[in-house]
Motif scaffolding. Structure first.
Motif, PDB file in Angstrom:
ATOM      1  N   TYR A  50      96.116 -42.046  16.983  1.00  0.00           N
ATOM      2  CA  TYR A  50      95.734 -41.926  18.403  1.00  0.00           C
ATOM      3  C   TYR A  50      94.197 -41.881  18.545  1.00  0.00           C
ATOM      4  CZ  TYR A  50      94.197 -39.151  22.369  1.00  0.00           C
ATOM      5  OH  TYR A  50      93.470 -38.676  23.427  1.00  0.00           O
ATOM      6  N   GLN A 103     101.183 -41.024  23.740  1.00  0.00           N
ATOM      7  CA  GLN A 103      99.903 -41.574  24.229  1.00  0.00           C
ATOM      8  C   GLN A 103      99.663 -42.980  23.664  1.00  0.00           C
ATOM      9  OE1 GLN A 103      97.696 -37.899  23.005  1.00  0.00           O
ATOM     10  NE2 GLN A 103      96.625 -38.179  24.938  1.00  0.00           N
ATOM     11  N   GLY A 195      87.933 -25.806  23.774  1.00  0.00           N
ATOM     12  CA  GLY A 195      89.079 -26.683  23.516  1.00  0.00           C
ATOM     13  C   GLY A 195      90.294 -26.245  24.310  1.00  0.00           C
ATOM     14  N   LEU A 196      90.467 -24.933  24.423  1.00  0.00           N
ATOM     15  CA  LEU A 196      91.640 -24.403  25.115  1.00  0.00           C
ATOM     16  C   LEU A 196      91.439 -24.438  26.629  1.00  0.00           C
ATOM     17  CD1 LEU A 196      91.914 -21.641  22.476  1.00  0.00           C
ATOM     18  CD2 LEU A 196      93.319 -23.693  22.632  1.00  0.00           C
ATOM     19  N   TYR A 198      89.893 -26.947  28.080  1.00  0.00           N
ATOM     20  CA  TYR A 198      90.281 -28.336  28.397  1.00  0.00           C
ATOM     21  C   TYR A 198      91.804 -28.437  28.553  1.00  0.00           C
ATOM     22  CZ  TYR A 198      91.953 -32.988  27.247  1.00  0.00           C
ATOM     23  OH  TYR A 198      92.665 -34.171  27.246  1.00  0.00           O
ATOM     24  N   CYS A 199      92.555 -27.875  27.589  1.00  0.00           N
ATOM     25  CA  CYS A 199      94.024 -27.967  27.647  1.00  0.00           C
ATOM     26  C   CYS A 199      94.548 -27.337  28.943  1.00  0.00           C
ATOM     27  CB  CYS A 199      94.660 -27.246  26.454  1.00  0.00           C
ATOM     28  SG  CYS A 199      94.340 -28.058  24.875  1.00  0.00           S
ATOM     29  N   ARG A 235      82.080 -21.920  21.979  1.00  0.00           N
ATOM     30  CA  ARG A 235      82.052 -20.526  22.453  1.00  0.00           C
ATOM     31  C   ARG A 235      80.722 -19.920  22.004  1.00  0.00           C
ATOM     32  NH1 ARG A 235      86.043 -17.779  18.030  1.00  0.00           N
ATOM     33  NH2 ARG A 235      85.993 -19.547  16.617  1.00  0.00           N
ATOM     34  N   LYS A 238      78.155 -19.875  18.338  1.00  0.00           N
ATOM     35  CA  LYS A 238      78.644 -20.859  17.365  1.00  0.00           C
ATOM     36  C   LYS A 238      77.692 -22.044  17.311  1.00  0.00           C
ATOM     37  CE  LYS A 238      82.617 -19.163  15.977  1.00  0.00           C
ATOM     38  NZ  LYS A 238      83.164 -19.339  14.638  1.00  0.00           N
ATOM     39  N   ASP A 241      78.875 -28.743  17.870  1.00  0.00           N
ATOM     40  CA  ASP A 241      79.783 -29.664  17.177  1.00  0.00           C
ATOM     41  C   ASP A 241      80.043 -30.799  18.162  1.00  0.00           C
ATOM     42  OD1 ASP A 241      82.199 -31.000  16.389  1.00  0.00           O
ATOM     43  OD2 ASP A 241      82.784 -29.256  15.199  1.00  0.00           O
ATOM     44  N   CYS A 243      82.446 -32.641  18.764  1.00  0.00           N
ATOM     45  CA  CYS A 243      83.735 -32.747  19.472  1.00  0.00           C
ATOM     46  C   CYS A 243      83.705 -32.017  20.810  1.00  0.00           C
ATOM     47  CB  CYS A 243      84.905 -32.300  18.604  1.00  0.00           C
ATOM     48  SG  CYS A 243      84.992 -30.544  18.303  1.00  0.00           S
ATOM     49  N   TYR A 244      82.773 -31.046  20.978  1.00  0.00           N
ATOM     50  CA  TYR A 244      82.685 -30.370  22.277  1.00  0.00           C
ATOM     51  C   TYR A 244      82.092 -31.283  23.354  1.00  0.00           C
ATOM     52  CZ  TYR A 244      84.234 -26.461  19.610  1.00  0.00           C
ATOM     53  OH  TYR A 244      84.998 -25.661  18.802  1.00  0.00           O
ATOM     54  N   TRP A 246      83.550 -33.693  24.086  1.00  0.00           N
ATOM     55  CA  TRP A 246      84.769 -33.980  24.843  1.00  0.00           C
ATOM     56  C   TRP A 246      85.289 -32.724  25.529  1.00  0.00           C
ATOM     57  CZ3 TRP A 246      87.083 -37.274  27.640  1.00  0.00           C
ATOM     58  CH2 TRP A 246      88.372 -37.005  28.088  1.00  0.00           C
ATOM     59  N   TRP A 247      85.580 -31.692  24.785  1.00  0.00           N
ATOM     60  CA  TRP A 247      86.267 -30.529  25.365  1.00  0.00           C
ATOM     61  C   TRP A 247      85.464 -29.933  26.530  1.00  0.00           C
ATOM     62  CZ3 TRP A 247      90.555 -31.539  22.999  1.00  0.00           C
ATOM     63  CH2 TRP A 247      90.593 -31.849  21.643  1.00  0.00           C
ATOM     64  N   PHE A 346      93.740 -37.085  30.307  1.00  0.00           N
ATOM     65  CA  PHE A 346      94.617 -37.551  29.220  1.00  0.00           C
ATOM     66  C   PHE A 346      93.859 -38.045  27.989  1.00  0.00           C
ATOM     67  CE2 PHE A 346      97.771 -37.615  32.623  1.00  0.00           C
ATOM     68  CZ  PHE A 346      98.865 -37.095  31.956  1.00  0.00           C
TER      69      PHE A 346
HETATM   70  C1  GRG Z   1      94.782 -35.387  24.102  1.00  0.00           C
HETATM   71  C2  GRG Z   1      92.423 -34.881  23.448  1.00  0.00           C
HETATM   72  C3  GRG Z   1      93.843 -34.480  23.418  1.00  0.00           C
HETATM   73  C4  GRG Z   1      94.207 -33.308  22.812  1.00  0.00           C
HETATM   74  C5  GRG Z   1      95.593 -32.823  22.662  1.00  0.00           C
HETATM   75  C6  GRG Z   1      95.420 -30.736  20.212  1.00  0.00           C
HETATM   76  C7  GRG Z   1      94.916 -30.618  21.592  1.00  0.00           C
HETATM   77  C8  GRG Z   1      95.691 -31.301  22.697  1.00  0.00           C
HETATM   78  C9  GRG Z   1      93.826 -29.917  21.893  1.00  0.00           C
HETATM   79  C10 GRG Z   1      92.998 -29.165  20.900  1.00  0.00           C
HETATM   80  C11 GRG Z   1      91.995 -28.311  21.615  1.00  0.00           C
HETATM   81  C12 GRG Z   1      91.139 -27.524  20.657  1.00  0.00           C
HETATM   82  C13 GRG Z   1      91.625 -26.207  20.219  1.00  0.00           C
HETATM   83  C14 GRG Z   1      89.978 -28.035  20.236  1.00  0.00           C
HETATM   84  C15 GRG Z   1      89.039 -27.376  19.339  1.00  0.00           C
HETATM   85  C16 GRG Z   1      88.998 -28.055  18.011  1.00  0.00           C
HETATM   86  C17 GRG Z   1      88.086 -27.337  17.057  1.00  0.00           C
HETATM   87  C18 GRG Z   1      86.781 -27.900  16.720  1.00  0.00           C
HETATM   88  C19 GRG Z   1      88.460 -26.204  16.530  1.00  0.00           C
HETATM   89  C20 GRG Z   1      87.592 -25.470  15.603  1.00  0.00           C
HETATM   90  O1  GRG Z   1      87.752 -24.118  15.914  1.00  0.00           O
HETATM   91  P1  GRG Z   1      86.743 -23.109  15.221  1.00  0.00           P
HETATM   92  O2  GRG Z   1      87.050 -21.746  15.695  1.00  0.00           O
HETATM   93  O3  GRG Z   1      85.454 -23.739  15.825  1.00  0.00           O
HETATM   94  O4  GRG Z   1      86.725 -23.339  13.763  1.00  0.00           O
HETATM   95  P2  GRG Z   1      84.185 -23.124  16.461  1.00  0.00           P
HETATM   96  O5  GRG Z   1      83.465 -24.333  16.976  1.00  0.00           O
HETATM   97  O6  GRG Z   1      84.624 -22.207  17.558  1.00  0.00           O
HETATM   98  O7  GRG Z   1      83.481 -22.451  15.329  1.00  0.00           O
END
Ligand code: GRG
Length: 365
Positions: A50, A103, A195-196, A198-199, A235, A238, A241, A243-244, A246-247, A346
């Motif tokens: 995906y 998806q 990340g959460l 965003y969800c 948060r 930290k 990164d 990937c944020y 996106w989130w 999405f």
């Molecule tokens: C359709 C894009 C999409 C997603 C599907 C799986 C999901 C739903 C969402 C994941 C959301 C999420 C929890 C993203 C965070 C990913 C991540 C980098 C986690 C790392 O966590 P830590 O605690 O990172 O290791 P930090 O940055 O807080 O140190």
């Protein structure tokens, strides 16, 4: 207090290396060489496909044809008799991989290609829905707000959202809401995390219930995720990164506050995470590249270039060094021409979401 951040020094990439990224991702997508099997660890292969196919679709209009049949055939081998879908053949089904597979099928316009029995897959998703409105990831019973979004998002894409009690599902999402900062955690009482968030916002958008949050408070917390390097963390305290991109940005877009971020500083950070030799993006400048970060670097650029409402010439703040080698106005124009528009809920191209009948809610200021 010392801010944890990265140094933006040395010769870092300043242009979008589009053709290198396409080449990097095609190595994964070219199933004839069984590259997905060699390069993508089994337990998350479906999500890997995906990430890769979505990133390619954003950059490459010819992508739809390449690999379609192989990828759909691979999905078919992961469909279980109960309708659930696994990350790879021989693995147990899981809601996150079921969502990724749906998806991919929707983006290939293949939901009705007899790969899955839509009613059976919807029934599998419902079997993970608990009486308190939460979702489990699989039959082992772990509950997490990610699974709420995967459940709601999957049923919406399958056209079966009306088969669950959506109000109760959103009531559970709201139990994970933190009134102190306006964010959401993985479970009730857990720390807010981008990340959460965003969800949760994506779930509220699909349900049309974004009016249940304090968008200014949350927008402020999300904007504070930007560090002096320009990158974003998930948060407080930290490191940034990629990937944020996106989130955090998808969340700000959903609540209509994307312009609370300094887009030019973030552009420099995003471009600096590219690998000039191999193509692809990593989590931080100089680090190893992978399809996950490559997708979220591109989607971040897509949101900023298509959805940021300011005129790029006017929005360059006075404290920006105009001798830093960046031609911001032309960069934004060229990025918006090279990368298609992504849907902030999405994380699929907007043109694919336009083909569905799904109604989404967005806030504005
Ligand atoms: C359709 C894009 C999409 C997603 C599907 C799986 C999901 C739903 C969402 C994941 C959301 C999420 C929890 C993203 C965070 C990913 C991540 C980098 C986690 C790392 O966590 P830590 O605690 O990172 O290791 P930090 O940055 O807080 O140190």
């Amino acid at each position: 207090m010392l801010t944890r951040d990265v140094e933006m020094t040395g010769s870092l990439p300043k242009e979008l290396l589009l053709s290198k990224h396409i080449h990097f991702l095609r190595k994964y997508a070219d199933n004839s060489n069984e590259n997905y099997e060699q390069l993508m660890v089994e337990y998350l292969r479906m999500s890997g496909i995906y990430w890769t196919t979505t990133a390619l679709q954003l950059m490459d209009s010819d992508f739809d044809k390449a690999g379609r049949a192989d990828i759909l055939a691979m999905i078919k081998t992961c469909v279980h008799p109960n309708g659930g879908i696994s990350a790879a053949k021989g693995h147990d089904p899981h809601l996150l991989y079921t969502f990724s597979a749906i998806q991919i099928m929707v983006s290939y316009d293949a939901l009705n290609d007899q790969i899955i029995d839509i009613d059976k897959t919807a029934q599998y998703i419902r079997s993970l829905h608990k009486s308190d409105g939460s979702f489990m990831g699989d039959s082992w019973g772990e509950v997490d707000i990610r699974f709420s979004f995967a459940g709601i998002g999957s049923l919406a894409l399958l056209g079966r959202l009306d088969t669950i009690d959506l109000d109760k599902t959103i009531d559970y999402v709201m139990l994970c809401y933190n009134t102190i900062d306006g964010g959401f955690g993985s479970r009730p009482g857990s720390e807010s995390h981008a990340g959460l968030i965003y969800c949760s916002l994506a779930s509220l958008s699909i349900a049309g219930q974004l009016d249940r949050i304090d968008a200014d408070l949350l927008g402020w917390w999300l904007a504070e995720r930007q560090l002096p390097s320009g990158g974003l963390n998930g948060r407080p305290e930290k490191l940034p990164d990629l990937c944020y991109s996106w989130w955090v940005l998808a969340s700000l877009t959903i609540i209509g506050r994307l312009h609370w971020i300094d887009k030019h500083k973030l552009l420099r950070f995003i471009l600096a995470t590219q690998d000039e030799e191999t193509g692809g993006f990593g989590d931080r400048p100089g680090n190893m590249v992978d399809p996950f970060h490559t997708l979220f670097g591109l989607t971040g650029l897509s949101l900023l270039s298509h959805q940021y409402s300011c005129d790029p010439n006017e929005s360059i703040p006075a404290d920006h060094n105009t001798d830093d080698g960046f031609d911001y106005a032309n960069q934004w124009k060229s990025i918006s021409e090279k990368i298609k528009q992504i849907n902030p809920v999405f994380c699929m191209t907007q043109s694919v979401i336009n083909r569905t009948n799904i109604k989404l809610q967005y806030l504005s200021l």
